[in-house]
Design a protein around this motif. Structure first.
Motif, PDB file in Angstrom:
ATOM      1  N   SER A   1       0.828  -1.211   0.000  1.00  0.00           N
ATOM      2  CA  SER A   1       0.000   0.000   0.000  1.00  0.00           C
ATOM      3  C   SER A   1       0.859   1.257   0.000  1.00  0.00           C
ATOM      4  CB  SER A   1      -0.975  -0.009   1.176  1.00  0.00           C
ATOM      5  OG  SER A   1      -0.271   0.028   2.391  1.00  0.00           O
ATOM      6  N   ILE A   2       1.964   1.234   0.732  1.00  0.00           N
ATOM      7  CA  ILE A   2       2.866   2.387   0.715  1.00  0.00           C
ATOM      8  C   ILE A   2       3.503   2.518  -0.663  1.00  0.00           C
ATOM      9  CG2 ILE A   2       5.032   3.329   1.629  1.00  0.00           C
ATOM     10  CD1 ILE A   2       4.213   2.113   4.368  1.00  0.00           C
ATOM     11  N   ALA A   3       3.995   1.404  -1.196  1.00  0.00           N
ATOM     12  CA  ALA A   3       4.682   1.424  -2.498  1.00  0.00           C
ATOM     13  C   ALA A   3       3.758   1.865  -3.632  1.00  0.00           C
ATOM     14  CB  ALA A   3       5.254   0.045  -2.801  1.00  0.00           C
ATOM     15  N   HIS A   4       2.492   1.517  -3.557  1.00  0.00           N
ATOM     16  CA  HIS A   4       1.555   1.826  -4.641  1.00  0.00           C
ATOM     17  C   HIS A   4       0.711   3.072  -4.379  1.00  0.00           C
ATOM     18  CE1 HIS A   4       1.900  -2.713  -5.546  1.00  0.00           C
ATOM     19  NE2 HIS A   4       2.843  -2.046  -6.168  1.00  0.00           N
ATOM     20  N   GLY A   5       1.057   3.815  -3.348  1.00  0.00           N
ATOM     21  CA  GLY A   5       0.355   5.073  -3.080  1.00  0.00           C
ATOM     22  C   GLY A   5      -1.028   4.888  -2.483  1.00  0.00           C
ATOM     23  N   ASN A   6      -1.262   3.764  -1.813  1.00  0.00           N
ATOM     24  CA  ASN A   6      -2.572   3.487  -1.219  1.00  0.00           C
ATOM     25  C   ASN A   6      -2.531   3.528   0.305  1.00  0.00           C
ATOM     26  OD1 ASN A   6      -3.828   3.082  -3.721  1.00  0.00           O
ATOM     27  ND2 ASN A   6      -3.041   0.999  -3.809  1.00  0.00           N
ATOM     28  N   ALA A   7      -1.634   4.326   0.843  1.00  0.00           N
ATOM     29  CA  ALA A   7      -1.540   4.498   2.288  1.00  0.00           C
ATOM     30  C   ALA A   7      -1.634   5.979   2.597  1.00  0.00           C
ATOM     31  CB  ALA A   7      -0.221   3.939   2.801  1.00  0.00           C
ATOM     32  N   SER A   8      -2.331   6.288   3.658  1.00  0.00           N
ATOM     33  CA  SER A   8      -2.433   7.691   4.064  1.00  0.00           C
ATOM     34  C   SER A   8      -2.268   7.785   5.573  1.00  0.00           C
ATOM     35  CB  SER A   8      -3.771   8.285   3.624  1.00  0.00           C
ATOM     36  OG  SER A   8      -4.837   7.596   4.241  1.00  0.00           O
ATOM     37  N   ILE A   9      -1.885   8.959   6.006  1.00  0.00           N
ATOM     38  CA  ILE A   9      -1.700   9.221   7.427  1.00  0.00           C
ATOM     39  C   ILE A   9      -2.696  10.287   7.844  1.00  0.00           C
ATOM     40  CG2 ILE A   9      -0.118  10.124   9.185  1.00  0.00           C
ATOM     41  CD1 ILE A   9       2.195   9.040   7.484  1.00  0.00           C
ATOM     42  N   SER A  10      -3.354  10.030   8.957  1.00  0.00           N
ATOM     43  CA  SER A  10      -4.254  11.032   9.533  1.00  0.00           C
ATOM     44  C   SER A  10      -4.096  10.969  11.047  1.00  0.00           C
ATOM     45  CB  SER A  10      -5.702  10.760   9.124  1.00  0.00           C
ATOM     46  OG  SER A  10      -6.108   9.472   9.551  1.00  0.00           O
ATOM     47  N   LYS A  11      -4.594  11.965  11.711  1.00  0.00           N
ATOM     48  CA  LYS A  11      -4.507  11.979  13.172  1.00  0.00           C
ATOM     49  C   LYS A  11      -5.881  11.697  13.761  1.00  0.00           C
ATOM     50  CE  LYS A  11      -0.417  14.566  14.232  1.00  0.00           C
ATOM     51  NZ  LYS A  11       0.176  15.563  15.105  1.00  0.00           N
ATOM     52  N   LEU A  12      -5.866  10.892  14.803  1.00  0.00           N
ATOM     53  CA  LEU A  12      -7.074  10.573  15.547  1.00  0.00           C
ATOM     54  C   LEU A  12      -6.744  10.794  17.014  1.00  0.00           C
ATOM     55  CD1 LEU A  12      -9.977   9.412  15.452  1.00  0.00           C
ATOM     56  CD2 LEU A  12      -8.964   7.148  15.703  1.00  0.00           C
ATOM     57  N   ASN A  13      -7.411  11.761  17.630  1.00  0.00           N
ATOM     58  CA  ASN A  13      -7.141  12.129  19.016  1.00  0.00           C
ATOM     59  C   ASN A  13      -5.658  12.448  19.236  1.00  0.00           C
ATOM     60  OD1 ASN A  13      -9.868  11.650  19.649  1.00  0.00           O
ATOM     61  ND2 ASN A  13      -9.447   9.479  20.010  1.00  0.00           N
ATOM     62  N   GLY A  14      -5.039  13.110  18.248  1.00  0.00           N
ATOM     63  CA  GLY A  14      -3.645  13.527  18.351  1.00  0.00           C
ATOM     64  C   GLY A  14      -2.623  12.450  18.006  1.00  0.00           C
ATOM     65  N   THR A  15      -3.082  11.235  17.731  1.00  0.00           N
ATOM     66  CA  THR A  15      -2.182  10.127  17.397  1.00  0.00           C
ATOM     67  C   THR A  15      -2.182   9.898  15.894  1.00  0.00           C
ATOM     68  OG1 THR A  15      -2.658   9.059  19.518  1.00  0.00           O
ATOM     69  CG2 THR A  15      -1.733   7.659  17.787  1.00  0.00           C
ATOM     70  N   PRO A  16      -0.994   9.835  15.269  1.00  0.00           N
ATOM     71  CA  PRO A  16      -0.939   9.540  13.834  1.00  0.00           C
ATOM     72  C   PRO A  16      -1.345   8.089  13.558  1.00  0.00           C
ATOM     73  CG  PRO A  16       1.159  10.438  14.604  1.00  0.00           C
ATOM     74  CD  PRO A  16       0.330  10.146  15.807  1.00  0.00           C
ATOM     75  N   TYR A  17      -2.252   7.914  12.620  1.00  0.00           N
ATOM     76  CA  TYR A  17      -2.708   6.590  12.180  1.00  0.00           C
ATOM     77  C   TYR A  17      -2.377   6.426  10.706  1.00  0.00           C
ATOM     78  CZ  TYR A  17      -5.448   5.193  16.273  1.00  0.00           C
ATOM     79  OH  TYR A  17      -5.828   4.794  17.511  1.00  0.00           O
ATOM     80  N   ILE A  18      -2.157   5.188  10.312  1.00  0.00           N
ATOM     81  CA  ILE A  18      -1.978   4.878   8.897  1.00  0.00           C
ATOM     82  C   ILE A  18      -3.216   4.114   8.447  1.00  0.00           C
ATOM     83  CG2 ILE A  18      -0.655   2.773   9.422  1.00  0.00           C
ATOM     84  CD1 ILE A  18       0.864   3.286   6.748  1.00  0.00           C
ATOM     85  N   GLU A  19      -3.719   4.516   7.286  1.00  0.00           N
ATOM     86  CA  GLU A  19      -4.868   3.835   6.681  1.00  0.00           C
ATOM     87  C   GLU A  19      -4.370   3.183   5.397  1.00  0.00           C
ATOM     88  OE1 GLU A  19      -9.544   4.633   6.105  1.00  0.00           O
ATOM     89  OE2 GLU A  19      -8.237   6.275   5.498  1.00  0.00           O
ATOM     90  N   ILE A  20      -4.593   1.900   5.286  1.00  0.00           N
ATOM     91  CA  ILE A  20      -4.051   1.103   4.192  1.00  0.00           C
ATOM     92  C   ILE A  20      -5.169   0.414   3.445  1.00  0.00           C
ATOM     93  CG2 ILE A  20      -2.753  -1.026   3.749  1.00  0.00           C
ATOM     94  CD1 ILE A  20      -0.982  -0.146   6.143  1.00  0.00           C
ATOM     95  N   ILE A  21      -5.092   0.523   2.134  1.00  0.00           N
ATOM     96  CA  ILE A  21      -5.988  -0.236   1.269  1.00  0.00           C
ATOM     97  C   ILE A  21      -5.096  -0.929   0.256  1.00  0.00           C
ATOM     98  CG2 ILE A  21      -7.795  -0.109  -0.467  1.00  0.00           C
ATOM     99  CD1 ILE A  21      -8.947   2.205   1.120  1.00  0.00           C
TER     100      ILE A  21
END
Length: 172
Positions: free
Chosen positions: A96-116
């Motif tokens: 997902s990172i290599a193919h551009g299908n990962a994103s980072i967002s913050k939830l309650n101040g904590t960075p999360y990674i969302e992967i498809i």
């Protein structure tokens, strides 16, 4: 293309992540691993805080309903069965990172990674949403299992060498 690396650079220094990315993108990271070592890694990953039966699914495609992007904002791991759970989690993160299908967002101040992740045919094979720090933790868990594997190999070599020396002394 996702802005994964841009957001990562805003959160952390790349130097801290360089070693993890070198490992993540190494195709030989599971060379000589048996199913026992993969199973050990899987158990360790499943013990990470917040991962439980209600938010972790590793099953056939027909038994998984993937959420839409940004629909689920709770820790979640959904994966279609593949080459072993521990390997598959790492593979999905990598792909997902290599193919551009990962994103980072913050939830309650904590960075999360969302992967498809999707297969060659475009069918979704994974949805993962967990704290970004879990990639670092999974890397550390991998290193622990790799170290135990290497220690076992050294131990086996010593035992074999000892047996060979004893066999030679009996034949002399």
């Amino acid at each position: 293309m996702s802005d994964f690396f841009k957001k990562l650079s805003e959160l952390n220094d790349y130097n801290e992540w360089a070693t993890i990315f070198d490992w993540l993108f190494d195709d030989k990271k599971f060379k000589y691993w048996t199913s026992g070592y993969v199973g050990s890694l899987t158990k360790k990953i499943k013990r990470l805080q917040g991962i439980g039966n209600n938010n972790y699914t590793y099953d056939t495609y027909s038994n998984i309903e993937f959420p839409s992007i940004n629909e689920s904002k709770t820790l979640e791991i959904l994966m279609v069965k593949g080459n072993g759970e521990g390997k598959d989690i790492i593979r999905h993160v990598r792909n997902s990172i290599a193919h551009g299908n990962a994103s980072i967002s913050k939830l309650n101040g904590t960075p999360y990674i969302e992967i498809i992740d999707k297969n060659k045919n475009g069918m979704q094979t994974a949805y993962i949403f967990f704290p970004l720090e879990y990639i670092e933790k999974i890397y550390e868990l991998y290193k622990d299992v790799e170290k135990s594997k290497n220690n076992q190999i050294k131990k086996d070599r010593k035992i074999k060498k000892s047996r060979n020396i004893k066999a030679l002394s009996y034949s002399a």
